[in-house]
Design an enzyme around this catalytic site. Structure first.
Site, PDB file in Angstrom:
ATOM      1  N   TYR A 142      75.985  -0.611 -59.698  1.00 52.35           N
ATOM      2  CA  TYR A 142      77.597   0.157 -59.051  1.00 52.35           C
ATOM      3  C   TYR A 142      76.156   2.046 -58.283  1.00 52.35           C
ATOM      4  O   TYR A 142      75.395   2.038 -58.965  1.00 52.35           O
ATOM      5  CB  TYR A 142      78.714   0.807 -60.218  1.00 52.35           C
ATOM      6  CG  TYR A 142      79.226   1.972 -59.002  1.00 52.35           C
ATOM      7  CD1 TYR A 142      80.377   1.628 -58.438  1.00 52.35           C
ATOM      8  CD2 TYR A 142      78.955   3.221 -60.028  1.00 52.35           C
ATOM      9  CE1 TYR A 142      81.064   2.493 -57.407  1.00 52.35           C
ATOM     10  CE2 TYR A 142      80.192   4.387 -59.594  1.00 52.35           C
ATOM     11  CZ  TYR A 142      80.935   4.016 -58.190  1.00 52.35           C
ATOM     12  OH  TYR A 142      81.279   5.271 -57.403  1.00 52.35           O
ATOM     13  N   ASP A 237      68.264   3.696 -59.918  1.00 51.40           N
ATOM     14  CA  ASP A 237      69.161   4.767 -59.458  1.00 51.40           C
ATOM     15  C   ASP A 237      69.540   5.156 -60.886  1.00 51.40           C
ATOM     16  O   ASP A 237      69.856   3.883 -61.779  1.00 51.40           O
ATOM     17  CB  ASP A 237      70.718   4.140 -59.209  1.00 51.40           C
ATOM     18  CG  ASP A 237      71.717   4.690 -59.108  1.00 51.40           C
ATOM     19  OD1 ASP A 237      71.749   5.996 -59.831  1.00 51.40           O
ATOM     20  OD2 ASP A 237      73.359   4.306 -59.079  1.00 51.40           O
ATOM     21  N   LYS A 265      74.920  12.475 -64.538  1.00 51.36           N
ATOM     22  CA  LYS A 265      75.892  11.785 -66.007  1.00 51.36           C
ATOM     23  C   LYS A 265      74.596  12.954 -66.748  1.00 51.36           C
ATOM     24  O   LYS A 265      74.656  14.062 -66.695  1.00 51.36           O
ATOM     25  CB  LYS A 265      75.471  10.826 -66.292  1.00 51.36           C
ATOM     26  CG  LYS A 265      76.188   9.726 -65.489  1.00 51.36           C
ATOM     27  CD  LYS A 265      76.759   8.750 -65.779  1.00 51.36           C
ATOM     28  CE  LYS A 265      77.937   8.317 -64.556  1.00 51.36           C
ATOM     29  NZ  LYS A 265      77.830   7.044 -63.684  1.00 51.36           N
TER      30      LYS A 265
HETATM   31  C1  LIG Z   1      77.836   6.762 -62.391  1.00 50.00           C
HETATM   32  C2  LIG Z   1      77.154   6.134 -60.958  1.00 50.00           C
HETATM   33  C3  LIG Z   1      77.069   6.634 -60.002  1.00 50.00           C
HETATM   34  C4  LIG Z   1      77.993   8.204 -59.703  1.00 50.00           C
HETATM   35  O1  LIG Z   1      78.050   8.756 -59.887  1.00 50.00           O
HETATM   36  P1  LIG Z   1      78.907   9.771 -59.812  1.00 50.00           P
HETATM   37  O2  LIG Z   1      78.575  11.176 -60.331  1.00 50.00           O
HETATM   38  O3  LIG Z   1      80.297   9.425 -60.337  1.00 50.00           O
HETATM   39  O4  LIG Z   1      79.760  10.134 -58.435  1.00 50.00           O
HETATM   40  C5  LIG Z   1      75.962   6.383 -59.669  1.00 50.00           C
HETATM   41  N1  LIG Z   1      75.745   4.819 -59.749  1.00 50.00           N
HETATM   42  C6  LIG Z   1      74.967   4.766 -60.718  1.00 50.00           C
HETATM   43  C7  LIG Z   1      74.271   3.871 -61.463  1.00 50.00           C
HETATM   44  C8  LIG Z   1      76.488   5.094 -61.505  1.00 50.00           C
HETATM   45  O5  LIG Z   1      76.370   5.141 -63.178  1.00 50.00           O
END
Ligand SMILES: *Cc1c(COP(=O)(O)O)cnc(C)c1O
Length: 427
Positions: A142, A237, A265
Site C-alpha cells: 500500500y 516507501d 508516520k
Molecule cells: C500508511 C502508509 C502510506 C500512506 O500514508 P498516509 O499518511 O496514511 O497517507 C503510504 N505508504 C505506506 C507504506 C504506509 O504504510
C-alpha cells in the site's frame, strides 16, 4: 449504555460509515469500533472508560508511546508561537538535516503532510526525472490512495493494472504494472522486456499492509541492480518502516541505497507530517528548481515539525531500538509458545518495533500467501483480545506496532491474555 455503540450510530448519520479512514470501521472483523477518548504511554481508553494495551500505535507513529511528555511539551511550545505561517522556518531545515543524517541515501528532503502525498509526489518526480510513464508496484503493498496506485494486478504479466477503487479511470492505472512481491523471475522478465520504459519501482521494503511480509535477499538485490541497469528510479516507501524497523529504516538493514525514499508516520510523532527525499540530482527536478510541480499550504507545519523533531531526538537515545526489538521479540515468542500449547495453527514474525501475527503454519512471502491464512481465526483472536483489554489493528492484513512505553510486564500480561484466548479458540 455503551457509548461506543451510541457514538458509532451517531457518527454513521453524519460521516460515511462513521469513520474518516475505512479500516477504523471494523468492517473486516465485525462489531463496534472503540471510540478513543485518550491515550497515554502504552494504553488507550475508549469512551466507556475501558483501558486497552495498545498495539496499533496510531498505525505506527506512536513509537515513543502515546502523549510522551516531552513531545507534548514541544508541541505546546511550538503552538504558542503560531500554528502556521505559509513561509519558510528554521525548524524545517533542522528536521531535514536530521532526516538526511539518519538516512544517508537522502541528500535532500521535501516535507509534506501525509504518506499519500509523499508517494504521489515521489512517483511524479521519478516520472519527470526519467521522462518515462510506466511504474511498477507489488501486489499487497500500500502506498496511499492516489489514483495511479489504487490498482490491482492485470490478468497476465505485462498486462497493466485495473483500478481497485471505483472513481479511478482505467486510463489512470494503465501505466501501473503490478507484480508479485518476492518474485525475482517475474521482475527480471519485466525489465528484460520493457526496462527502458520503466520510470520507477516502488515497494514497501518490509511490507506492512498485507500483514508483515519480508523481502528475500535476492529480491532486494535484483530490485537494486535491475533499476540501476535500466535507469529506473528505485523508491523505498518507508512511510511505515522508516524509524520503525531500525533508526536508519529498512534500507539500513538491507544495506541498500534507494534513489528516493518516502517517510511518514514516525517522523510526525502523531502529527500530520511526511517527507520524500533522496538523490540531489533527482530532487533538483522539483519546483521551484525544476519542472515537476509539488506544493502544500501546510507542508512543514511548525507544530507538526516540533513533534517530529522531538520524536527523532528520543529515538536516538542509547539503547532505544535494542529495547524496542527485545520487547517485540518477547511478545512474538510468547504468542508462538502459547499457540503451540493450545494447538492453534499460528506463526509470527517481527522486525524492530513492527510485528505480524498470522493464523497459518508459516510466515507469508506474498499477498497470495497471506490470503491463505485463516481469517476466521484472526477475527476470533482479535475480539477475544479486545474484550480482555488488548487492542490490535482490526484487520488480519495489518502489521502491529510496539512502543518504547511498553514494558516486559505489560508483554507478560498480553501473552497471558493470549493464552486464555487461544485456549478458548481451541475448544
Ligand atoms: C500508511 C502508509 C502510506 C500512506 O500514508 P498516509 O499518511 O496514511 O497517507 C503510504 N505508504 C505506506 C507504506 C504506509 O504504510
Amino acid at each position: 449504555m455503551n457509548r461506543n455503540e451510541a457514538l458509532f450510530n451517531r457518527a454513521k448519520a453524519i460521516i460515511p460509515g462513521g469513520v474518516n479512514s475505512p479500516v477504523r470501521a471494523f468492517g473486516s472483523v465485525g462489531g463496534v469500533p472503540r471510540f478513543i477518548k485518550k491515550a497515554q504511554g502504552a494504553y488507550v481508553w475508549d469512551e466507556n472508560d475501558t483501558r486497552y494495551i495498545d498495539y496499533v500505535g496510531s498505525w505506527g507513529p506512536a513509537i515513543v508511546g502515546h502523549a510522551h511528555p516531552e513531545v507534548i511539551e514541544a508541541v505546546r511550545e511550538a503552538a504558542l508561537g503560531g500554528l502556521s505561517f505559509g513561509a519558510p522556518t528554521e525548524v524545517e531545515i533542522v528536521i531535514a538535516e536530521e532526516i538526511a543524517k539518519l538516512v544517508p541515501s537522502v541528500e535532500q528532503v521535501r516535507l509534506v503532510s501525509s504518506g499519500t502525498e509523499a508517494t504521489m509526489s515521489a512517483i511524479r518526480l521519478a516520472r519527470g526525472f526519467t521522462q518515462r510513464d510506466k511504474i511498477i508496484k507489488f501486489e499487497g503493498c500500500y502506498h496511499g490512495h492516489s489514483d495511479s496506485l489504487l490498482v490491482k494486478a492485470g490478468s497476465g504479466l505485462l498486462t497493466f493494472g485495473n483500478p481497485s477503487s471505483a472513481g479511478v479511470p482505467a486510463d489512470f492505472t494503465q501505466h501501473t504494472l503490478v507484480l508479485e512481491y518476492n518474485n525475482v523471475a517475474q521482475l527480471e522478465e519485466t525489465f528484460s522486456k520493457i526496462g527502458s520504459e520503466i520510470a520507477c519501482v516502488i515497494l514497501e521494503p518490509f511490507a506492512g499492509n498485507m500483514n508483515l511480509v519480508r523481502p528475500s535477499e535476492n529480491f532486494i538485490k535484483a530490485l537494486r541492480s535491475l533499476t540501476e541497469q535500466h535507469g529506473a528510479v528505485l523508491i523505498y516507501d518507508e512511510v511505515m518502516t522508516g524509524f520503525r524497523v531500525a533508526l536508519g529504516g529498512a534500507q539500513s538493514l538491507h544495506n541498500i541505497k534507494p534513489d528516493l525514499t518516502t517517510m511518514g508516520k514516525v517522523i510526525g510523532g502523531g502529527m500530520p507530517l511526511a517527507a520524500f527525499g533522496g538523490r540531489k540530482d533527482i530532487m533538483a527536478c522539483i519546483s521551484p528548481l525544476g519542472g515537476v510541480y509539488q506544493a502544500g499550504t501546510l507542508s512543514g507545519n511548525p507544530v507538526a515539525v516540533a513533534a517530529g523533531l522531538k520524536t527523532l531526538e528520543i529515538i536516538q537515545r542509547e539503547g532505544f531500538y535494542e529495547n524496542l526489538a527485545k520487547l517485540t521479540e518477547q511478545l512474538v515468542n510468547g504468542f508462538q509458545t502459547a499457540s503451540k500449547e493450545a494447538g492453534i495453527t499460528f506463526s509470527a514474525d517481527y522486525v524492530g518495533g513492527m510485528f505480524g501475527l498470522y493464523f497459518a503454519d508459516s510466515t507469508p512471502q506474498s499477498y497470495a500467501d497471506m490470503t491463505r491464512s485463516n481469517i476466521e481465526d484472526f477475527k476470533r483472536f482479535f475480539h477475544g483480545m479486545l474484550e480482555r483489554g488488548v487492542a490490535f489493528g482490526p484487520s488480519a492484513y495489518e502489521a502491529c506496532f510496539m512502543s518504547a512505553a511498553h514494558t516486559p510486564e505489560l508483554i507478560d500480561e498480553t501473552v497471558a491474555t493470549a493464552k486464555k484466548v487461544f485456549a478458548e479458540m481451541a475448544k
